[in-house]
Scaffold this active site. Structure first.
Site: not given
Ligand code: GLU
Length: 455
Positions: A227-230
């Protein structure tokens, strides 16, 4: 055969994720491999979620990664405009066309697409009410990656919302028809939409493009999708960490594809030559930060020194280690030493600091390790007279200084290497010691040695 046309169709609703970059890349590779066209189309119909800042990041990241588009924003082309927000009249035209076929109807202010088939009602336990369903003939998709996929839609669906905005499925299909796309290469998350899309192509009497759905990218650990938070998920991050764009691009190619010749580090021209959609894996790919770093390192190593220096100099300037007054030859010799073992340009300032300032830190862990053998200050004190006699600073000269000191003090030459390195650089590792001595030069080496012993 007509020219192959592929497109990357991002929705600028968030930062540019490696999954999007990889989708763009596979489209671009396929177009370049086949001599086709790569088109950039911005799917910005969702006004609330779209944002110009995100759009700029997409343009910048594509350019940074060297994915040039043949048609699209900033370039134009015969099928423009290339932003969905500017194509309302095209959608109106196609809506009229579709309406003329009798396949649309209005309900609750929205416009629906009518499936063909026998109708029946069924209780929907999620909606908790009776809904109308359709026994539509299944749609067959011969996906170039997934193989044959069959799926039947069983409910009519909205194509224009009650606020007048056409929905994704409709504009996506209309644009692919109007822009004469031959291949739709996109993330596997869209596979479940494809039967709706094929229904629309058929209803509009348009040829169905070839589909290729690319596997997901999983996060480093665990079963989830990246995900873009990773960590490592955003292209911008690599840009600001001074990764080489060619290396990032090389790594992205390996997320779901393996070169036939077995090499993992290879120039883009060779990737273009080898890239076939049929070789894209069906299994999900897993993001591997270490492998990305390794590939970046391999690309860095392979650069001609001149190119490496051209990239490295601004990094050192930014860190305040190098300025316009830095001696050019000195800088070149430092960079020549650092290039080989450098993990990445983001590490360059730390690794090379001691070449540019006498005020470098001492790594206390390294000191403790070296001190276990003998007191490094004593070793250096023993070595200084021999250092003062250094002449040519070639390997033999430096070896002689160390060997002579060792035999005079009943020690082994090996007892002096680590203390000398530590005294003149503050670290326990790095380029070959003789090279470090040579590049620093006799005066700096002696001054640092003396300072180290407290003289
Ligand atoms: N705008 C869609 C997305 O961002 C593109 C879908 C497609 O490529 O057809 O996922």
């Amino acid at each position: 055969m007509s020219t192959i046309r592929t497109r990357f169709a991002p929705s600028p609703t968030g930062f540019f994720h490696i999954g999007s970059a990889r989708t763009a890349l596979f489209n671009w590779l396929f177009a370049r491999h086949t001599g086709g066209k790569f088109i950039l189309r911005v799917e910005d119909t969702d006004k609330e979620r779209n944002n110009d800042q995100y759009l700029q990041v997409i343009y910048d990241s594509l350019k940074w990664l060297g994915m040039d588009w043949d048609e699209g924003p900033g370039i134009g082309g015969n099928y423009g405009p290339y932003k969905q927000s500017e194509r309302a009249d095209v959608y109106q035209d196609y809506l009229k066309k579709l309406t003329a076929t009798g396949r649309t109807y209005e309900k609750d202010g929205a416009i629906w697409f009518r499936l063909e088939g026998e109708r029946y009602t069924e209780y929907d336990s999620f909606l908790k009410k009776e809904v109308e369903k359709v026994k539509a003939a299944p749609v067959t998709i011969n996906d170039l990656i997934r193989g044959k996929v069959e799926r039947a839609e069983d409910r009519d669906f909205v194509i224009v919302r009650n606020n007048g905005e056409p929905v994704f499925h409709f504009v996506n299909v209309v644009d692919d028809i109007a822009m004469e796309m031959t291949h739709v290469i996109r993330g596997e998350d869209h596979l479940s939409n494809t039967s709706k899309h094929v229904e629309l192509y058929n209803a509009l009497g348009a040829p169905v493009p070839a589909f290729a759905h690319i596997p997901l990218i999983l996060k480093t650990d665990g079963p989830g999708k990246m995900s873009k938070r990773d960590r490592g998920a955003l292209i911008e991050e690599y840009q600001s960490r001074h990764f080489l764009p060619a290396a990032v691009r090389n790594y992205l190619c390996l997320l779901g594809w393996t070169p036939k010749d077995g090499r993992e580090v290879l120039p883009i021209g060779d990737i273009i030559d080898q890239f076939e959609l049929s070789d894209v894996h069906q299994a999900n790919a897993r993001f591997d930060e270490k492998k990305m770093a390794f590939i970046n390192q391999q690309h860095l190593r392979a650069l001609p020194l001149e190119t490496f220096a051209w990239l490295a100099t601004p990094v050192l300037q930014q860190a305040g280690l190098v300025s316009d007054t830095t001696n050019e030859n000195y800088l070149q010799s430092v960079l020549a030493l650092c290039q080989e073992k450098l993990p990445g340009l983001e590490n360059l300032a730390d690794i090379s600091r001691y070449f540019f300032t006498d005020d470098f830190p001492y790594d206390e862990e390294a000191r403790a390790k070296i001190s276990k053998k003998s007191d490094p200050a004593i070793r250096i004190r023993q070595l200084i007279p021999a250092l003062e006699k250094l002449q040519k600073l070639d390997d033999a000269d430096i070896d002689a200084a160390i060997n002579d000191t060792a035999s005079a003090n009943g020690a082994k030459p090996g007892d002096y290497f680590a203390p000398l390195r530590f005294a003149i650089s503050g670290v326990g590792g790095g380029p070959h010691l003789h090279d470090v001595v040579r590049v620093l030069g006799k005066d700096r080496v002696i001054a640092r040695a003396k300072k180290f012993t407290g003289e």
